[in-house]
Write a protein that holds these residues in place. Structure first.
Motif, mmCIF file in Angstrom:
data_model
loop_
_atom_site.group_PDB
_atom_site.id
_atom_site.type_symbol
_atom_site.label_atom_id
_atom_site.label_comp_id
_atom_site.label_asym_id
_atom_site.label_seq_id
_atom_site.Cartn_x
_atom_site.Cartn_y
_atom_site.Cartn_z
ATOM 1 N N CYS A 1 3.084 47.076 36.837
ATOM 2 C CA CYS A 1 2.314 47.720 37.895
ATOM 3 C C CYS A 1 0.830 47.545 37.585
ATOM 4 C CB CYS A 1 2.685 49.196 37.962
ATOM 5 S SG CYS A 1 1.866 50.091 39.271
ATOM 6 N N GLY A 2 0.069 47.003 38.541
ATOM 7 C CA GLY A 2 -1.357 46.836 38.302
ATOM 8 C C GLY A 2 -1.997 45.805 39.199
ATOM 9 N N ASP A 3 -3.118 45.300 38.758
ATOM 10 C CA ASP A 3 -3.972 44.372 39.506
ATOM 11 C C ASP A 3 -3.349 42.983 39.585
ATOM 12 O OD1 ASP A 3 -6.267 43.068 40.597
ATOM 13 O OD2 ASP A 3 -6.919 42.574 38.575
ATOM 14 N N ALA A 4 -3.253 42.456 40.803
ATOM 15 C CA ALA A 4 -2.652 41.131 41.010
ATOM 16 C C ALA A 4 -3.598 39.992 40.647
ATOM 17 C CB ALA A 4 -2.202 40.985 42.462
ATOM 18 N N LYS A 5 -4.893 40.218 40.715
ATOM 19 C CA LYS A 5 -5.854 39.124 40.507
ATOM 20 C C LYS A 5 -5.800 38.549 39.106
ATOM 21 C CE LYS A 5 -9.149 40.517 44.017
ATOM 22 N NZ LYS A 5 -10.498 40.966 44.293
ATOM 23 N N GLY A 6 -5.732 39.372 38.103
ATOM 24 C CA GLY A 6 -5.745 38.852 36.753
ATOM 25 C C GLY A 6 -4.644 39.417 35.881
ATOM 26 N N MET A 7 -4.438 40.714 35.975
ATOM 27 C CA MET A 7 -3.518 41.377 35.071
ATOM 28 C C MET A 7 -2.108 40.825 35.163
ATOM 29 S SD MET A 7 -0.914 43.857 34.659
ATOM 30 C CE MET A 7 -0.794 44.426 36.322
ATOM 31 N N SER A 8 -1.566 40.709 36.358
ATOM 32 C CA SER A 8 -0.166 40.294 36.469
ATOM 33 C C SER A 8 0.030 38.855 35.992
ATOM 34 C CB SER A 8 0.359 40.470 37.896
ATOM 35 O OG SER A 8 -0.304 39.618 38.788
ATOM 36 N N LYS A 9 -0.948 37.989 36.260
ATOM 37 C CA LYS A 9 -0.845 36.601 35.799
ATOM 38 C C LYS A 9 -0.907 36.524 34.276
ATOM 39 C CE LYS A 9 -3.015 34.880 39.988
ATOM 40 N NZ LYS A 9 -4.244 34.369 40.566
ATOM 41 N N ASP A 10 -1.860 37.272 33.698
ATOM 42 C CA ASP A 10 -2.003 37.274 32.245
ATOM 43 C C ASP A 10 -0.788 37.887 31.564
ATOM 44 O OD1 ASP A 10 -4.474 36.060 32.437
ATOM 45 O OD2 ASP A 10 -5.594 37.938 32.263
ATOM 46 N N LEU A 11 -0.267 38.960 32.143
ATOM 47 C CA LEU A 11 0.906 39.603 31.567
ATOM 48 C C LEU A 11 2.124 38.694 31.669
ATOM 49 C CD1 LEU A 11 1.880 42.077 30.127
ATOM 50 C CD2 LEU A 11 2.384 43.106 32.339
ATOM 51 N N TRP A 12 2.250 37.979 32.799
ATOM 52 C CA TRP A 12 3.343 37.012 32.952
ATOM 53 C C TRP A 12 3.281 35.979 31.834
ATOM 54 C CZ3 TRP A 12 7.786 36.195 35.478
ATOM 55 C CH2 TRP A 12 8.289 34.906 35.507
ATOM 56 N N GLU A 13 2.085 35.422 31.603
ATOM 57 C CA GLU A 13 1.929 34.410 30.549
ATOM 58 C C GLU A 13 2.215 34.995 29.173
ATOM 59 O OE1 GLU A 13 1.630 31.094 30.621
ATOM 60 O OE2 GLU A 13 1.970 31.400 32.762
ATOM 61 N N CYS A 14 1.833 36.238 28.963
ATOM 62 C CA CYS A 14 2.122 36.902 27.696
ATOM 63 C C CYS A 14 3.633 37.025 27.505
ATOM 64 C CB CYS A 14 1.448 38.272 27.667
ATOM 65 S SG CYS A 14 1.600 39.127 26.093
ATOM 66 N N PHE A 15 4.348 37.403 28.546
ATOM 67 C CA PHE A 15 5.805 37.499 28.474
ATOM 68 C C PHE A 15 6.428 36.126 28.223
ATOM 69 C CE2 PHE A 15 5.876 41.866 29.719
ATOM 70 C CZ PHE A 15 7.122 42.326 29.314
ATOM 71 N N VAL A 16 5.909 35.096 28.860
ATOM 72 C CA VAL A 16 6.425 33.742 28.637
ATOM 73 C C VAL A 16 6.248 33.362 27.166
ATOM 74 C CG1 VAL A 16 6.033 31.289 29.129
ATOM 75 C CG2 VAL A 16 6.159 32.935 31.013
ATOM 76 N N GLN A 17 5.059 33.608 26.617
ATOM 77 C CA GLN A 17 4.793 33.296 25.210
ATOM 78 C C GLN A 17 5.735 34.073 24.288
ATOM 79 O OE1 GLN A 17 2.597 31.059 23.905
ATOM 80 N NE2 GLN A 17 2.003 30.410 25.950
ATOM 81 N N CYS A 18 5.926 35.358 24.589
ATOM 82 C CA CYS A 18 6.810 36.191 23.769
ATOM 83 C C CYS A 18 8.259 35.733 23.885
ATOM 84 C CB CYS A 18 6.683 37.655 24.163
ATOM 85 S SG CYS A 18 5.094 38.378 23.728
ATOM 86 N N ALA A 19 8.675 35.338 25.078
ATOM 87 C CA ALA A 19 10.037 34.832 25.268
ATOM 88 C C ALA A 19 10.247 33.568 24.444
ATOM 89 C CB ALA A 19 10.307 34.559 26.751
ATOM 90 N N ALA A 20 9.268 32.674 24.472
ATOM 91 C CA ALA A 20 9.372 31.435 23.694
ATOM 92 C C ALA A 20 9.439 31.740 22.206
ATOM 93 C CB ALA A 20 8.190 30.517 24.007
ATOM 94 N N GLN A 21 8.632 32.686 21.768
ATOM 95 C CA GLN A 21 8.586 33.053 20.348
ATOM 96 C C GLN A 21 9.897 33.686 19.900
ATOM 97 O OE1 GLN A 21 5.628 35.985 19.492
ATOM 98 N NE2 GLN A 21 6.270 36.249 17.389
ATOM 99 N N THR A 22 10.413 34.642 20.658
ATOM 100 C CA THR A 22 11.607 35.362 20.221
ATOM 101 C C THR A 22 12.877 34.527 20.353
ATOM 102 O OG1 THR A 22 11.876 36.427 22.374
ATOM 103 C CG2 THR A 22 10.641 37.641 20.714
ATOM 104 N N ALA A 23 12.916 33.624 21.328
ATOM 105 C CA ALA A 23 14.104 32.787 21.514
ATOM 106 C C ALA A 23 13.984 31.449 20.818
ATOM 107 C CB ALA A 23 14.356 32.566 23.009
ATOM 108 N N ASP A 24 12.831 31.205 20.189
ATOM 109 C CA ASP A 24 12.569 29.928 19.523
ATOM 110 C C ASP A 24 12.878 28.764 20.466
ATOM 111 O OD1 ASP A 24 11.679 28.341 17.428
ATOM 112 O OD2 ASP A 24 13.696 28.131 16.570
ATOM 113 N N CYS A 25 12.226 28.825 21.656
ATOM 114 C CA CYS A 25 12.433 27.779 22.662
ATOM 115 C C CYS A 25 11.074 27.273 23.140
ATOM 116 C CB CYS A 25 13.259 28.316 23.835
ATOM 117 S SG CYS A 25 12.457 29.608 24.792
#
Length: 103
Positions: free
Chosen positions: A55-79
């Motif tokens: 929940c938050g600002d669509a201009k920057g926050m959601s995009k940055d958080l999405w990328e953070c989740f992608v990075q974390c997913a790659a790190q935790t799944a070693d993919c």
């Protein structure tokens, strides 16, 4: 349905201009990141799978958080990043990564 548990997080403006920058620089709690992705993975076939609500600002926050989740997913799944993006899109399509954002 009842909520059996919740992990609450918040982010603030980072010095590098990204919303997730501060947490990335300070080194987010790796145990909590692994716990979130473990819940997402392990509950996928249950009647009430784990979900992420953003929940938050669509201009920057959601995009940055999405990328953070992608990075974390790659790190935790070693993919790869591409595999992590595909996984995150599956979560989003399955209403398990839900965004309530505004501009």
């Amino acid at each position: 349905m009842t909520v059996s548990g919740m992990i609450s997080c918040y982010i603030t403006d980072g010095l590098d201009g990204t919303m997730a920058g501060k947490q990335e620089r300070e080194g987010a709690n790796n145990g909590e990141i692994r716990r979130v992705f473990s819940l997402l993975r392990d509950s996928s076939s249950t009647p009430y799978p784990a979900r992420v609500y953003v929940c938050g600002d669509a201009k920057g926050m959601s995009k940055d958080l999405w990328e953070c989740f992608v990075q974390c997913a790659a790190q935790t799944a070693d993919c790869t990043i591409d595999e992590a993006r595909k996984y995150m899109m599956e979560l989003k399509k399955g209403d398990r990564y839900i965004e309530d954002v505004w501009s």
